[in-house]
Design a protein around this motif. Structure first.
Motif, PDB file in Angstrom:
ATOM      1  N   LEU B 116       0.832  -1.202   0.000  1.00 18.93           N
ATOM      2  CA  LEU B 116       0.000   0.000   0.000  1.00 18.93           C
ATOM      3  C   LEU B 116       0.868   1.254   0.000  1.00 18.93           C
ATOM      4  O   LEU B 116       0.599   2.227  -0.724  1.00 18.93           O
ATOM      5  CB  LEU B 116      -0.927  -0.014   1.231  1.00 18.93           C
ATOM      6  N   PHE B 117       1.915   1.225   0.807  1.00 16.03           N
ATOM      7  CA  PHE B 117       2.836   2.371   0.876  1.00 16.03           C
ATOM      8  C   PHE B 117       3.527   2.588  -0.476  1.00 16.03           C
ATOM      9  O   PHE B 117       3.583   3.718  -0.982  1.00 16.03           O
ATOM     10  CB  PHE B 117       3.873   2.144   1.987  1.00 16.03           C
ATOM     11  N   ILE B 118       4.013   1.501  -1.064  1.00 13.28           N
ATOM     12  CA  ILE B 118       4.711   1.616  -2.361  1.00 13.28           C
ATOM     13  C   ILE B 118       3.744   2.159  -3.422  1.00 13.28           C
ATOM     14  O   ILE B 118       4.098   3.060  -4.196  1.00 13.28           O
ATOM     15  CB  ILE B 118       5.282   0.237  -2.800  1.00 13.28           C
ATOM     16  N   THR B 119       2.541   1.636  -3.442  1.00 12.92           N
ATOM     17  CA  THR B 119       1.552   2.092  -4.428  1.00 12.92           C
ATOM     18  C   THR B 119       1.252   3.578  -4.229  1.00 12.92           C
ATOM     19  O   THR B 119       1.152   4.340  -5.208  1.00 12.92           O
ATOM     20  CB  THR B 119       0.252   1.260  -4.297  1.00 12.92           C
ATOM     21  N   SER B 120       1.135   3.996  -2.979  1.00 12.28           N
ATOM     22  CA  SER B 120       0.849   5.412  -2.700  1.00 12.28           C
ATOM     23  C   SER B 120       1.978   6.306  -3.189  1.00 12.28           C
ATOM     24  O   SER B 120       1.725   7.337  -3.833  1.00 12.28           O
ATOM     25  CB  SER B 120       0.667   5.636  -1.196  1.00 12.28           C
ATOM     26  N   VAL B 121       3.208   5.921  -2.874  1.00 12.39           N
ATOM     27  CA  VAL B 121       4.362   6.725  -3.308  1.00 12.39           C
ATOM     28  C   VAL B 121       4.423   6.756  -4.835  1.00 12.39           C
ATOM     29  O   VAL B 121       4.622   7.810  -5.451  1.00 12.39           O
ATOM     30  CB  VAL B 121       5.685   6.156  -2.713  1.00 12.39           C
ATOM     31  N   SER B 122       4.211   5.606  -5.430  1.00 14.54           N
ATOM     32  CA  SER B 122       4.267   5.499  -6.886  1.00 14.54           C
ATOM     33  C   SER B 122       3.154   6.339  -7.547  1.00 14.54           C
ATOM     34  O   SER B 122       3.406   7.050  -8.532  1.00 14.54           O
ATOM     35  CB  SER B 122       4.123   4.024  -7.256  1.00 14.54           C
ATOM     36  N   ASN B 123       1.973   6.279  -6.967  1.00 15.00           N
ATOM     37  CA  ASN B 123       0.855   7.078  -7.509  1.00 15.00           C
ATOM     38  C   ASN B 123       1.128   8.571  -7.363  1.00 15.00           C
ATOM     39  O   ASN B 123       0.820   9.359  -8.270  1.00 15.00           O
ATOM     40  CB  ASN B 123      -0.463   6.720  -6.805  1.00 15.00           C
ATOM     41  N   LEU B 124       1.686   8.922  -6.203  1.00 11.50           N
ATOM     42  CA  LEU B 124       2.045  10.335  -5.981  1.00 11.50           C
ATOM     43  C   LEU B 124       3.055  10.794  -7.030  1.00 11.50           C
ATOM     44  O   LEU B 124       2.892  11.854  -7.640  1.00 11.50           O
ATOM     45  CB  LEU B 124       2.704  10.482  -4.605  1.00 11.50           C
ATOM     46  N   ALA B 125       4.096   9.988  -7.213  1.00 11.62           N
ATOM     47  CA  ALA B 125       5.142  10.328  -8.178  1.00 11.62           C
ATOM     48  C   ALA B 125       4.567  10.432  -9.591  1.00 11.62           C
ATOM     49  O   ALA B 125       4.924  11.340 -10.351  1.00 11.62           O
ATOM     50  CB  ALA B 125       6.258   9.289  -8.130  1.00 11.62           C
TER      51      ALA B 125
END
Lengths: 199, 252
Positions: B116-125
């Motif tokens: 979930l954290f990786i997806t959030s960072v990736s989506n933000l980026a």
């Protein structure tokens, strides 16, 4: 310039130095008290201020504040000179705060001296200043010959490629043969300064 | 057949770019390792500011320190312009706040939490079109992951998702002053594309800040040790002089 020069000959010689040159000025131990102020006047007043306009002065022999007082007594303007004071911290007596003095903690921090010079060069990238090292003999008190030679090799070549002029002061009797060899290798000229009035 | 040169992401730190033969390969994930006071955060910030000045959008993910405090430190750079913040060229996000929003409150993150954290960072980026990212520090995130295989998986997935966006990433790695490895858990350095090691070296009583590029995939680079100084004009590098070396420092 010939090997032993008078103050006037030094002044003339300095004016003809091309960009990127490196010059060693040796002074005798016995006549140092007379020669040193005369050399400073010639380098900083007659050459830097009149011809180049800007200098970076690495002060190892004396604290910068003392040097500024000395230059003031000789009517040498210091507004175009950035001092890198390598001595005051060593005496655990930080000199006065001034925008044109930066302090290096110890004369053994040779890389920091290089970085401080680079910082000052980058601060005014369009100007090609004269960089004065005062003196290699004082640096030799605190550093062994190997690292000092390495320092000179890197510093002088960096300054040469930046187009700055390097002037290295040395006390003749205090310059070891190995250092003499390094100075000959990395610098373009080595001159000995005659005692003022002594010809 | 001639090798194809990878596109570069110049760090903007001239000395470092010279070492890296022009900069980091774009999309690489670099571990920026060092002990306390070695200049990791400052280097990461300069990397972002220089990128922002060149027109890129950049993101600083702060785990351990409040962003506001880090922003204040930016003002020590003479070249920093507050407009970069106003124009969202540099974006700061506090990771603890992000964790809270994602509901990741448990002390140890589960594999689902990590995803979930990786997806959030990736989506933000992706949504912010981020081209440079600094995570300060990856060690603090790994502290909540704990297990080596999960940390390996986390860095692999995070690096891959950001690399797919052509985002060049620096992961700040905190290590002890005498550490013989480049990360807290010992797996981060194996997964990252590169390792830049910052250190404090003692020589005759002087404490010198040093930088050494240990590895960077996709470029030839110097592996020599350099002395760095943090100045208002940014980080400057000089060769470490070997002649007078007496005593060792990190990784010696």
């Amino acid at each position: 310039m010939s090997n032993t020069v008078t103050q006037d000959q030094l002044a003339d010689g300095l004016r003809t130095l091309p960009r990127g040159s490196a010059l060693v000025i040796k002074m005798g131990n016995t006549n140092y008290v007379d020669t040193y102020p005369a050399a400073l006047a010639t380098i900083l007043r007659d050459y830097v201020m009149e011809v180049r306009g800007r200098a970076i002065y690495v002060s190892v022999t004396n604290p910068a504040s003392l040097l500024i007082d000395l230059l003031g007594s000789m009517d040498v303007p210091v507004n175009g000179i950035s001092f890198v004071d390598v001595t005051s911290y060593l005496m655990v007596a930080k000199g006065k705060r001034s925008p044109n003095i930066s302090y290096v903690e110890s004369p053994t921090m040779l890389e920091t001296i290089m970085l401080r010079i680079e910082y000052l060069l980058r601060k005014n990238p369009t100007e090609k200043p004269v960089v004065v090292i005062d003196s290699i003999s004082s640096l030799a008190i605190h550093n062994n010959g190997g690292i000092l030679s390495e320092f000179l090799h890197v510093l002088v070549n960096t300054l040469k490629s930046s187009g700055a002029i390097t002037i290295i002061l040395a006390v003749a009797e205090e310059t070891a043969p190995e250092m003499e060899n390094t100075l000959s290798l990395v610098c373009d000229q080595i001159v000995s300064l005659a005692t003022p009035g002594g010809g | 057949m001639a090798a194809t040169a990878l596109e570069r992401c110049p760090t903007g730190i001239e000395g470092l770019d010279n070492i890296l033969d022009g900069g980091l390969p774009r999309g690489n994930t670099i571990l920026l390792s060092g002990s306390c006071g070695t200049g990791k955060t400052t280097l990461g910030l300069e990397f972002l500011v220089r990128g922002a000045m060149a027109g890129e959008r950049t993101l600083f993910l702060s785990v351990t320190e409040a962003s506001q405090k880090i922003v204040e430190n930016l003002s020590t750079f003479e070249f920093f312009d507050h407009k970069l913040l106003e124009e969202n060229k540099i974006i700061f996000i506090d990771v603890p706040i992000l964790f809270e929003k994602l509901g990741l409150s448990k002390e140890e993150l589960t594999p689902e939490d990590i995803d979930l954290f990786i997806t959030s960072v990736s989506n933000l980026a992706a949504s912010l079109k981020i081209q440079r990212l600094v995570l300060d520090s990856v060690t603090s995130v790994c502290f909540r992951i704990r297990h080596e295989e999960k940390i390996r998986d986390f860095i692999l997935k995070l690096g891959k998702s950001l690399s797919d966006l052509s985002c060049t990433t620096m992961l700040v790695s905190e290590i002890g002053p005498q550490s013989s490895r480049y990360s807290q858990y010992g797996v981060e350095e194996a997964i990252a594309d590169g390792v830049i090691l910052l250190g404090n070296v003692q020589r005759q009583g002087d404490l010198l800040r040093t930088l050494q590029v240990i590895k960077v995939r996709g470029t030839t680079h110097s592996r020599a040790q350099y002395v760095i100084e943090i100045t208002p004009l940014g980080i400057l590098l000089a060769p470490f002089l070997k002649g007078g070396r007496r005593d060792g420092g990190n990784h010696e």
